[in-house]
Write an enzyme that holds these catalytic residues in place. Structure first.
Site, PDB file in Angstrom:
ATOM      1  N   LYS A  77      12.268  10.002  10.473  1.00 14.76           N
ATOM      2  CA  LYS A  77      11.585   8.714  10.330  1.00 14.76           C
ATOM      3  C   LYS A  77      12.545   7.555  10.592  1.00 14.76           C
ATOM      4  CE  LYS A  77       8.109   9.083   7.200  1.00 14.76           C
ATOM      5  NZ  LYS A  77       7.468   8.988   5.869  1.00 14.76           N
TER       6      LYS A  77
ATOM      7  N   LYS B 222      12.637   2.743   5.376  1.00 10.81           N
ATOM      8  CA  LYS B 222      12.735   4.157   5.002  1.00 10.81           C
ATOM      9  C   LYS B 222      14.052   4.468   4.297  1.00 10.81           C
ATOM     10  CE  LYS B 222       8.771   5.088   6.720  1.00 10.81           C
ATOM     11  NZ  LYS B 222       8.428   3.700   7.061  1.00 10.81           N
TER      12      LYS B 222
ATOM     13  N   GLU C 294       7.587   0.548   9.301  1.00 10.99           N
ATOM     14  CA  GLU C 294       6.347   0.861   8.623  1.00 10.99           C
ATOM     15  C   GLU C 294       5.265   1.174   9.652  1.00 10.99           C
ATOM     16  OE1 GLU C 294       5.061  -2.101   5.880  1.00 10.99           O
ATOM     17  OE2 GLU C 294       7.003  -2.280   4.896  1.00 10.99           O
ATOM     18  N   GLY C 295       4.170   1.760   9.161  1.00  9.69           N
ATOM     19  CA  GLY C 295       3.032   2.025  10.025  1.00  9.69           C
ATOM     20  C   GLY C 295       3.162   3.337  10.770  1.00  9.69           C
TER      21      GLY C 295
ATOM     22  N   ASN D 184       4.172   0.650   2.070  1.00  8.64           N
ATOM     23  CA  ASN D 184       4.115  -0.420   3.055  1.00  8.64           C
ATOM     24  C   ASN D 184       4.125  -1.768   2.351  1.00  8.64           C
ATOM     25  OD1 ASN D 184       3.385   1.190   5.671  1.00  8.64           O
ATOM     26  ND2 ASN D 184       1.955   1.941   4.123  1.00  8.64           N
TER      27      ASN D 184
ATOM     28  N   ARG E 273       0.863  -1.191   0.000  1.00  3.20           N
ATOM     29  CA  ARG E 273       0.000   0.000   0.000  1.00  3.20           C
ATOM     30  C   ARG E 273       0.895   1.235   0.000  1.00  3.20           C
ATOM     31  NH1 ARG E 273      -2.525   0.415   5.108  1.00  3.20           N
ATOM     32  NH2 ARG E 273      -1.145   2.183   5.482  1.00  3.20           N
TER      33      ARG E 273
ATOM     34  N   GLU F 225       5.029   6.928   2.362  1.00  3.78           N
ATOM     35  CA  GLU F 225       5.793   5.683   2.446  1.00  3.78           C
ATOM     36  C   GLU F 225       5.111   4.640   1.588  1.00  3.78           C
ATOM     37  OE1 GLU F 225       5.715   4.072   6.403  1.00  3.78           O
ATOM     38  OE2 GLU F 225       3.555   4.316   6.608  1.00  3.78           O
TER      39      GLU F 225
ATOM     40  N   ARG G 139      -7.681   7.666   5.212  1.00  4.37           N
ATOM     41  CA  ARG G 139      -7.706   7.825   6.677  1.00  4.37           C
ATOM     42  C   ARG G 139      -7.598   9.314   6.999  1.00  4.37           C
ATOM     43  NH1 ARG G 139      -2.637   4.337   7.743  1.00  4.37           N
ATOM     44  NH2 ARG G 139      -2.232   5.262   5.712  1.00  4.37           N
TER      45      ARG G 139
ATOM     46  N   SER H 262      -2.491  -2.750   5.733  1.00  8.30           N
ATOM     47  CA  SER H 262      -3.734  -3.226   6.334  1.00  8.30           C
ATOM     48  C   SER H 262      -4.950  -2.406   5.905  1.00  8.30           C
ATOM     49  CB  SER H 262      -3.599  -3.207   7.853  1.00  8.30           C
ATOM     50  OG  SER H 262      -3.316  -1.900   8.306  1.00  8.30           O
TER      51      SER H 262
END
Length: 433
Positions: free
Chosen positions: A323, A264, A327-328, A146, A125, A144, A409, A151
């Site tokens: 960073k 990253k 991830e996330g 993922n 994603r 980023e 989101r 998810s």
């Protein structure tokens, strides 16, 4: 854009009346999660947090994100096949990041031994925000990509029906008809099915590896989380299990090389001149599409380049995001905390466990957030758009490469970092403008 639903937000009584309708619709549609109080039990569930109304998204930027997803799928797959690039890129991070070092040791082991599998499944994603420039224009910039924390494919497949119903309840049938259909779970399932087919055994099964505490289990029927295996796990037994999996003939999603691509440091290295051309030499248009989404990315490696990065970050920390190699959401560092971290590590190799990125500055829009505690919160918000991609490769042949859906989101501007699982962002739908 900020006044898209102003006629609704200006009527508190109307909001109170429509909010229960929205919650009931979310529950009926299966937009649900386990509760924080009982994260391993499905006896009591609640709706996953969401916006009362869809958020405006520039149509041109949405289409741009769609158009580049298959390019990113191809790029991720090619990067995963280049151990020299991964080793050189991650060399500095491995010295100070035990997790990355252990992942690479497993990767090196299976490379030296020889890969036991020939089918590769990727589910990723790519996440973006909409950066407002000084001249008033807005640009799509990647946050980023993922390759493991990809998810919410299941929940985002179910949220369009919620906003369609809410808008109809508000007498906005025309607006309801403009909510985009979205079914990432179907596309993800196609990828899994194709990988299963190519594996070549009717007795083969699909296995999900999950964390001990997992509130998002109720969307797995729609294929939401794929092999969040051993993420941030450090026990000897866990690493031995990961090695066993990687040595097996099973199709891994992601395999360990693809997980390393999601760091990253790899993202930062790709922004250097001529790196994309090296991996996609026959696709110059794809190179241009990908590069156009990059924000400024800066190395913190030891040396003159890294020293300059430290200098600019200390001078104006509000312009950047620090960073780590994860991830996330919930891991990034902002503002004065950047200065604190870099003052501490500016002369240490510890700084190489981070990269620096330009801070994206989206235009806030008003929306109403519905969270699991029953709170109805009208806020100035910013959104993050994700595009889901799926690919399957057998040997050297790319058998399937698709963009399969999207995720929006949204969170209040008071929060710098964090996603839905962290309780900060909420699920949303794009309303194209």
């Amino acid at each position: 854009m900020s006044t898209l639903w102003e006629d609704v937000f200006s009527k508190p009584q109307l909001l109170k009346e429509v909010a229960p309708i929205a919650v009931d619709t979310a529950l009926l549609q299966g937009v649900i999660m386990r509760t924080k109080e009982s994260p391993n039990s499905s006896d009591v569930v609640n709706f996953a947090p969401f916006t009362l109304l869809p958020s405006p998204v520039p149509r041109s930027l949405f289409e741009q994100a769609k158009s580049v997803q298959e390019d990113f799928n191809l790029l991720v797959d090619r990067l995963s096949q280049n151990p020299t690039f991964l080793e050189q890129t991650l060399a500095s991070a491995m010295k100070v990041d035990d997790f990355i070092e252990r992942l690479f040791k497993v990767y090196r082991h299976v490379l030296d031994e020889g890969l036991a599998h020939s089918v590769f499944l990727g589910i990723n994603r790519s996440d973006y925000m909409f950066d407002c420039k000084a001249d008033g224009t807005t640009a799509l910039k990647q946050i980023e990509i993922n390759t493991i924390a990809a998810s919410f494919g299941g929940l985002s497949s179910r949220t369009p029906a919620v906003h369609q119903h809410v808008l109809r309840a508000l007498g906005k049938s025309d607006e309801a008809s403009k909510i985009l259909l979205n079914n990432p779970s179907l596309g993800i399932s196609r990828g899994i099915e194709k990988a299963w087919e190519l594996y070549g055994s009717q007795k083969a099964v699909v296995m999900f590896l999950v964390e001990n505490v997992q509130r998002n289990i109720l969307t797995w029927k729609s294929i939401t989380l794929l092999c969040q295996s051993l993420q941030h796990r450090h026990s000897t037994m866990a690493w031995e299990a990961r090695l066993t999996m990687e040595r097996s003939a099973a199709v891994k999603c992601p395999d360990i090389a693809t997980q390393l691509v999601g760091t990253k440091k790899v993202q930062q290295e790709l922004s250097r001149p001529l790196i994309l051309e090296k991996f996609l030499p026959e696709y110059p248009e794809a190179v241009d599409r990908i590069r156009e989404t990059f924000a400024g990315l800066y190395s913190l490696d030891i040396g003159e380049e890294g020293d300059q990065t430290v200098k600019i970050a200390l001078a104006n920390p509000e312009h950047y995001v620090l960073k780590p190699q994860r991830e996330g959401g919930g891991n990034n560092i902002y503002g004065d905390e950047i200065r604190e971290v870099l003052e501490k590590f500016k002369n240490s190799t510890e700084r190489t466990s981070y990269i620096l990125m330009d801070k994206i500055k989206p235009q806030p829009v008003k929306n109403c957030l519905l969270k699991a505690n029953g709170q109805l919160q009208i806020s100035e918000c910013i959104s993050e758009l994700g595009m889901f991609g799926v690919y399957v490769r057998q040997g050297s042949e790319m058998v399937l490469n698709e963009r399969v859906g999207h995720l929006l989101r949204t969170k209040a501007t008071e929060h710098a970092d964090g996603g839905v699982a962290a309780g900060v962002a909420v699920l949303d739908n794009p309303y194209l403008v």
